[in-house]
Design an enzyme around this catalytic site. Structure first.
Site, short mmCIF file in Angstrom:
data_model
loop_
_atom_site.label_atom_id
_atom_site.label_comp_id
_atom_site.label_asym_id
_atom_site.label_seq_id
_atom_site.Cartn_x
_atom_site.Cartn_y
_atom_site.Cartn_z
CD GLU A 95 -2.89 -1.10 2.38
OE1 GLU A 95 -4.06 -1.42 2.18
OE2 GLU A 95 -2.45 -0.81 3.50
CB CYS A 108 3.06 7.51 3.14
SG CYS A 108 3.62 6.33 4.37
CB CYS A 115 7.60 -4.86 9.05
SG CYS A 115 8.95 -3.97 9.87
CB CYS A 119 6.92 -2.09 16.43
SG CYS A 119 8.58 -1.65 15.87
CB CYS A 122 3.44 -1.65 14.07
SG CYS A 122 3.45 -1.42 12.29
CB CYS A 341 1.03 6.26 11.39
SG CYS A 341 1.83 7.67 10.76
N1 SAH Z 1 9.90 0.88 10.08
C1 SAH Z 1 9.91 2.30 9.99
C2 SAH Z 1 8.85 2.89 9.07
C3 SAH Z 1 7.45 2.32 9.12
S1 SAH Z 1 6.33 2.79 10.40
C4 SAH Z 1 9.83 2.90 11.35
O1 SAH Z 1 9.72 2.16 12.33
O2 SAH Z 1 9.96 4.11 11.50
C5 SAH Z 1 5.97 4.50 10.20
C6 SAH Z 1 5.61 5.15 11.54
O3 SAH Z 1 4.29 4.75 12.00
C7 SAH Z 1 6.55 4.75 12.66
O4 SAH Z 1 6.88 5.86 13.45
C8 SAH Z 1 5.72 3.76 13.43
O5 SAH Z 1 6.21 3.58 14.72
C9 SAH Z 1 4.35 4.39 13.35
N2 SAH Z 1 3.26 3.48 13.71
C10 SAH Z 1 3.22 2.14 13.54
N3 SAH Z 1 2.06 1.64 13.98
C11 SAH Z 1 1.33 2.68 14.43
C12 SAH Z 1 0.02 2.80 14.98
N4 SAH Z 1 -0.77 1.75 15.12
N5 SAH Z 1 -0.40 4.03 15.31
C13 SAH Z 1 0.39 5.11 15.11
N6 SAH Z 1 1.61 5.06 14.59
C14 SAH Z 1 2.10 3.85 14.26
#
Ligand code: SAH
Length: 367
Positions: A95, A108, A115, A119, A122, A341
């Site tokens: 996406e 974006c 991934c 985390c 996420c 995000c």
């Molecule tokens: N792997 C990279 C880029 C992808 S995530 C990174 O970790 O930065 C892009 C951003 O969205 C990151 O800051 C991530 O922590 C945030 N993110 C992921 N899941 C989220 C959620 N459920 N709500 C808000 N932000 C989130």
């Protein structure tokens, strides 16, 4: 499916294209000619490249392709955001999201199918990991979005900024991501300035150092916690590269010019959002040229987290602000189309072993 013997020209940056034409016995300037057609005019058909001889057009048709993913969904949000689902040649889907703002339009893009960082907050992580995207697959997202959006009445493109904040950890797909960014920066590619490309990382320290030497675009770091115990839980990569080491590397990245690094901080109710956390964060960032981006958590099915309240976010913001740290609270955009995000999921088959314990035989789910 494209023939594997064919070269996908979208995989090649300018140096790569020059080498490609060199092998064909052609002059180097063919590279910039083709780039102008492909990226400047959005032309995909070699026979439409009118300053290229018929003979060379024919050779390109035999040996090269401009392979693009297929657009399988195009969602428009009430707030003007757009989200696309692209199907890659192997059937996996990724996406990309476009977010229009008054002063800029941001695309974006994703860097991996899934991934592997896991985390805890996420939704991409929940789906596991499949593979790295190729350079062409990363650049294609910008190519397709540019075509699908069209131009503004004054002829300007709508996309002025690119953020590598979609699915995946860009620094774990280093070579392809850097090559894709070179195409975005190239005057004969998309001509974006380094300030207008932001790479977001969970904190892969050695690769941040490499990036500074190779392609020092704007850096965003997903910090999300003010101490290691908490960050180990939220961003497991922290066990390998703890906060101090990460922040030292960020200070180096900012360099003499003191270009600020953006720190992303997802606001999770009762987890990382207290006044104590805010003060600890201020101490942590002392001496680091920093901006903070507070991101209200975007919930997804089966998550154990909740978004912090508006009041809590405001109070957290105030503490950072009063300490003199430039802080913004990211507005949640594209909520109605799951474009926010951490919501980007695509469709793919998980190929990591660690996911098998979740016993989903075929975890092809979202959206
Ligand atoms: N792997 C990279 C880029 C992808 S995530 C990174 O970790 O930065 C892009 C951003 O969205 C990151 O800051 C991530 O922590 C945030 N993110 C992921 N899941 C989220 C959620 N459920 N709500 C808000 N932000 C989130």
């Amino acid at each position: 499916m494209t023939d594997t013997a064919m070269t996908n020209l979208l995989d090649l940056d300018r140096a790569g294209l020059e080498a490609f034409f060199g092998v064909l016995g052609e002059q180097r300037f063919r590279a910039t000619q083709v780039m102008k057609w492909v990226y400047g005019h959005g032309v995909q058909d070699f026979t439409a490249m009118s300053n290229i001889s018929k003979a060379l057009q024919a050779r390109l048709q035999e040996q090269a392709v401009l392979a693009l993913p297929e657009v399988v969904a195009d969602h428009r949000s009430d707030d003007g955001s757009r989200k696309w689902l692209f199907r890659l040649a192997d059937g996996n889907c990724i996406e990309s999201v476009f977010i229009p703002e008054a002063e800029r339009g941001t695309l974006c893009v994703s860097s991996q199918v899934g991934c592997m960082l896991n985390c805890s907050f996420c939704s991409t992580a929940q789906q596991g990991f499949n593979r790295n995207l190729t350079t062409g697959e990363i650049v294609s997202q910008l190519w397709l979005a540019t075509q699908l959006l069209g131009r503004q009445p004054d002829g300007e493109r709508l996309i002025s900024n690119v953020v590598l904040m979609g699915m995946g950890e860009p620094l774990l797909n280093y070579d392809n991501v850097v090559r894709a960014m070179r195409i975005m920066l190239d005057d004969f590619g998309y001509g974006l300035s380094k300030r207008r490309i932001t790479l977001s990382t969970a904190g892969v320290v050695p690769e941040i150092r490499r990036l500074r030497a190779d392609c020092d675009v704007s850096l965003a770091v997903s910090l999300h916690a003010s101490n290691d115990a908490l960050r180990n839980e939220l961003v497991p990569l922290n066990r390998k590269y703890p906060i101090r080491e990460l922040l030292d590397t960020c200070r180096e990245y900012a360099g003499e010019g003191r270009r600020r690094v953006t720190f992303e901080y997802v606001m999770l109710a009762g987890v990382n959002d207290s006044d104590t956390h805010a003060r600890e964060l201020v101490r942590c960032l002392e001496g680091v040229p920093a901006k903070i981006n507070l991101i209200p958590f975007n919930p997804f099915p089966q998550t154990r987290y909740l978004r912090s309240s508006g009041n809590r976010i405001h109070r957290f913001f105030e503490i950072l602000n009063q300490a003199g740290i430039v802080t913004i609270t990211r507005r949640t955009r594209g909520d109605d189309i799951d474009a926010a995000c951490g919501q980007l999921a695509g469709r793919f088959r998980d190929r990591t072993r660690r996911r098998t314990r979740n016993s989903q035989a075929n975890p092809v789910t979202h959206p």
